[in-house]
Design a protein around this motif. Structure first.
Motif, PDB file in Angstrom:
ATOM      1  N   LEU A 152       0.172   9.000  -2.572  1.00  0.00           N
ATOM      2  CA  LEU A 152       1.163   9.350  -1.560  1.00  0.00           C
ATOM      3  C   LEU A 152       1.795   8.159  -0.849  1.00  0.00           C
ATOM      4  N   GLY A 153       1.037   7.166  -0.508  1.00  0.00           N
ATOM      5  CA  GLY A 153       1.542   5.984   0.186  1.00  0.00           C
ATOM      6  C   GLY A 153       0.413   5.001   0.386  1.00  0.00           C
ATOM      7  N   GLY A 154       0.737   3.832   0.899  1.00  0.00           N
ATOM      8  CA  GLY A 154      -0.285   2.813   1.081  1.00  0.00           C
ATOM      9  C   GLY A 154      -0.654   2.177  -0.239  1.00  0.00           C
ATOM     10  N   LEU A 155      -1.880   1.637  -0.298  1.00  0.00           N
ATOM     11  CA  LEU A 155      -2.320   1.013  -1.540  1.00  0.00           C
ATOM     12  C   LEU A 155      -3.830   0.963  -1.606  1.00  0.00           C
ATOM     13  N   VAL A 156      -4.322   0.760  -2.825  1.00  0.00           N
ATOM     14  CA  VAL A 156      -5.741   0.589  -3.089  1.00  0.00           C
ATOM     15  C   VAL A 156      -5.862  -0.750  -3.802  1.00  0.00           C
ATOM     16  N   VAL A 157      -6.713  -1.628  -3.268  1.00  0.00           N
ATOM     17  CA  VAL A 157      -6.894  -2.954  -3.850  1.00  0.00           C
ATOM     18  C   VAL A 157      -8.347  -3.110  -4.266  1.00  0.00           C
ATOM     19  N   LYS A 158      -8.555  -3.488  -5.525  1.00  0.00           N
ATOM     20  CA  LYS A 158      -9.904  -3.774  -6.010  1.00  0.00           C
ATOM     21  C   LYS A 158      -9.911  -5.222  -6.452  1.00  0.00           C
ATOM     22  N   LEU A 159     -10.767  -6.008  -5.813  1.00  0.00           N
ATOM     23  CA  LEU A 159     -10.874  -7.427  -6.086  1.00  0.00           C
ATOM     24  C   LEU A 159     -12.340  -7.736  -6.326  1.00  0.00           C
ATOM     25  N   GLY A 160     -12.691  -7.931  -7.578  1.00  0.00           N
ATOM     26  CA  GLY A 160     -14.099  -8.127  -7.916  1.00  0.00           C
ATOM     27  C   GLY A 160     -14.870  -6.859  -7.616  1.00  0.00           C
ATOM     28  N   SER A 161     -15.930  -6.979  -6.822  1.00  0.00           N
ATOM     29  CA  SER A 161     -16.737  -5.806  -6.488  1.00  0.00           C
ATOM     30  C   SER A 161     -16.288  -5.150  -5.184  1.00  0.00           C
ATOM     31  N   ARG A 162     -15.273  -5.735  -4.539  1.00  0.00           N
ATOM     32  CA  ARG A 162     -14.785  -5.174  -3.277  1.00  0.00           C
ATOM     33  C   ARG A 162     -13.572  -4.284  -3.520  1.00  0.00           C
ATOM     34  N   MET A 163     -13.501  -3.203  -2.743  1.00  0.00           N
ATOM     35  CA  MET A 163     -12.353  -2.309  -2.839  1.00  0.00           C
ATOM     36  C   MET A 163     -11.920  -1.910  -1.445  1.00  0.00           C
ATOM     37  N   VAL A 164     -10.623  -1.966  -1.221  1.00  0.00           N
ATOM     38  CA  VAL A 164     -10.048  -1.520   0.045  1.00  0.00           C
ATOM     39  C   VAL A 164      -9.100  -0.378  -0.287  1.00  0.00           C
ATOM     40  N   ASP A 165      -9.388   0.790   0.267  1.00  0.00           N
ATOM     41  CA  ASP A 165      -8.559   1.964   0.016  1.00  0.00           C
ATOM     42  C   ASP A 165      -7.780   2.279   1.288  1.00  0.00           C
ATOM     43  N   ALA A 166      -6.529   1.866   1.312  1.00  0.00           N
ATOM     44  CA  ALA A 166      -5.657   2.127   2.457  1.00  0.00           C
ATOM     45  C   ALA A 166      -4.562   3.104   2.045  1.00  0.00           C
ATOM     46  N   SER A 167      -4.936   4.048   1.183  1.00  0.00           N
ATOM     47  CA  SER A 167      -3.953   5.019   0.711  1.00  0.00           C
ATOM     48  C   SER A 167      -3.815   6.170   1.701  1.00  0.00           C
ATOM     49  N   LEU A 168      -2.640   6.733   1.744  1.00  0.00           N
ATOM     50  CA  LEU A 168      -2.367   7.868   2.618  1.00  0.00           C
ATOM     51  C   LEU A 168      -3.212   9.073   2.207  1.00  0.00           C
ATOM     52  N   LYS A 169      -3.426   9.239   0.917  1.00  0.00           N
ATOM     53  CA  LYS A 169      -4.227  10.359   0.420  1.00  0.00           C
ATOM     54  C   LYS A 169      -5.648  10.303   0.988  1.00  0.00           C
ATOM     55  N   THR A 170      -6.263   9.128   0.991  1.00  0.00           N
ATOM     56  CA  THR A 170      -7.615   8.976   1.515  1.00  0.00           C
ATOM     57  C   THR A 170      -7.656   9.227   3.021  1.00  0.00           C
ATOM     58  N   LYS A 171      -6.651   8.735   3.726  1.00  0.00           N
ATOM     59  CA  LYS A 171      -6.600   8.953   5.178  1.00  0.00           C
ATOM     60  C   LYS A 171      -6.445  10.431   5.505  1.00  0.00           C
ATOM     61  N   LEU A 172      -5.591  11.123   4.762  1.00  0.00           N
ATOM     62  CA  LEU A 172      -5.420  12.563   4.988  1.00  0.00           C
ATOM     63  C   LEU A 172      -6.698  13.333   4.672  1.00  0.00           C
ATOM     64  N   ASN A 173      -7.389  12.931   3.599  1.00  0.00           N
ATOM     65  CA  ASN A 173      -8.661  13.584   3.266  1.00  0.00           C
ATOM     66  C   ASN A 173      -9.698  13.352   4.356  1.00  0.00           C
ATOM     67  N   SER A 174      -9.713  12.170   4.957  1.00  0.00           N
ATOM     68  CA  SER A 174     -10.644  11.874   6.053  1.00  0.00           C
ATOM     69  C   SER A 174     -10.341  12.752   7.256  1.00  0.00           C
ATOM     70  N   ILE A 175      -9.075  12.907   7.583  1.00  0.00           N
ATOM     71  CA  ILE A 175      -8.673  13.764   8.702  1.00  0.00           C
ATOM     72  C   ILE A 175      -9.059  15.208   8.423  1.00  0.00           C
ATOM     73  N   ARG A 176      -8.803  15.672   7.197  1.00  0.00           N
ATOM     74  CA  ARG A 176      -9.144  17.042   6.823  1.00  0.00           C
ATOM     75  C   ARG A 176     -10.649  17.273   6.946  1.00  0.00           C
ATOM     76  N   HIS A 177     -11.423  16.310   6.494  1.00  0.00           N
ATOM     77  CA  HIS A 177     -12.871  16.427   6.571  1.00  0.00           C
ATOM     78  C   HIS A 177     -13.341  16.442   8.038  1.00  0.00           C
ATOM     79  N   ALA A 178     -12.757  15.583   8.867  1.00  0.00           N
ATOM     80  CA  ALA A 178     -13.113  15.521  10.287  1.00  0.00           C
ATOM     81  C   ALA A 178     -12.760  16.836  10.988  1.00  0.00           C
ATOM     82  N   MET A 179     -11.633  17.439  10.614  1.00  0.00           N
ATOM     83  CA  MET A 179     -11.233  18.704  11.230  1.00  0.00           C
ATOM     84  C   MET A 179     -12.172  19.827  10.834  1.00  0.00           C
TER      85      MET A 179
END
Length: 183
Positions: A152-179
């Motif tokens: 949906l938006g944002g980005l997911v970066v995987k660098l070696g063994s580290r991953m940063v998920d700043a995607s809109l889909k993940t943020k929306l799923n977190s909000i849905r789960h919190a609700m």
């Protein structure tokens, strides 16, 4: 530091890398593999050929040969992909491409970052992201960018063994789960 690639895809990638190094054509082979990767991504039929076990090795070899000829890919790259088809290992091509890219990056002193974005990056965003990752790692970083509209938006970066998920889909799923927990 030696880059370790493992598994069947790693063995194929290492063999191809050594052949390309010996012939002094590492950059040309890397460019050819990038073109083949793009061809696979663009064609549902080619994806099906690569992934499906129902095709015989003769059918795969004939089809891959035709695609490579049409794309103007020859030499070590074409022979290698035909060998992979003959050995019925086309399904491993994505892993082989990634392992080869890691070997080339290690040779150049680079780190490879896999980046998933919702829409293609423009040149300015590409350069900004590359610079930011280079500052974080202290190394030159090459980007392997994949476009996936489902994030949906944002980005997911995987660098070696580290991953940063700043995607809109993940943020929306977190909000849905919190609700759901609030109810």
């Amino acid at each position: 530091m030696q880059t370790i690639v493992s598994g069947m895809a790693g063995r194929y990638a290492t063999a191809l890398f050594e052949l390309a190094e010996e012939a002094g054509s590492t950059d040309a082979v890397a460019a050819d593999l990038d073109r083949i990767k793009a061809l696979i991504a663009e064609s549902a039929d080619f994806q099906r050929l690569v992934k499906s076990p129902v095709f015989t090795s003769e059918q795969q070899l004939k089809a891959v040969g035709a695609v490579l000829t049409a794309a103007g890919i020859s030499g070590i790259s074409a022979k290698f992909v035909k060998l992979v088809a003959q050995n019925r290992r086309l399904f491993a091509l994505p892993g082989i491409f990634d392992a080869f890219a890691a070997l080339v990056a290690a040779k150049r002193g680079e780190t490879v970052a896999k980046v998933t974005v919702a829409e293609p990056l423009n040149d300015a965003h590409y350069a900004t992201l590359k610079d930011a990752l280079a500052q974080q790692t202290g190394k030159d970083v090459s980007l392997d960018v994949t476009v996936d509209p489902s994030i949906l938006g944002g980005l997911v970066v995987k660098l070696g063994s580290r991953m940063v998920d700043a995607s809109l889909k993940t943020k929306l799923n977190s909000i849905r789960h919190a609700m759901k927990e609030v109810r």
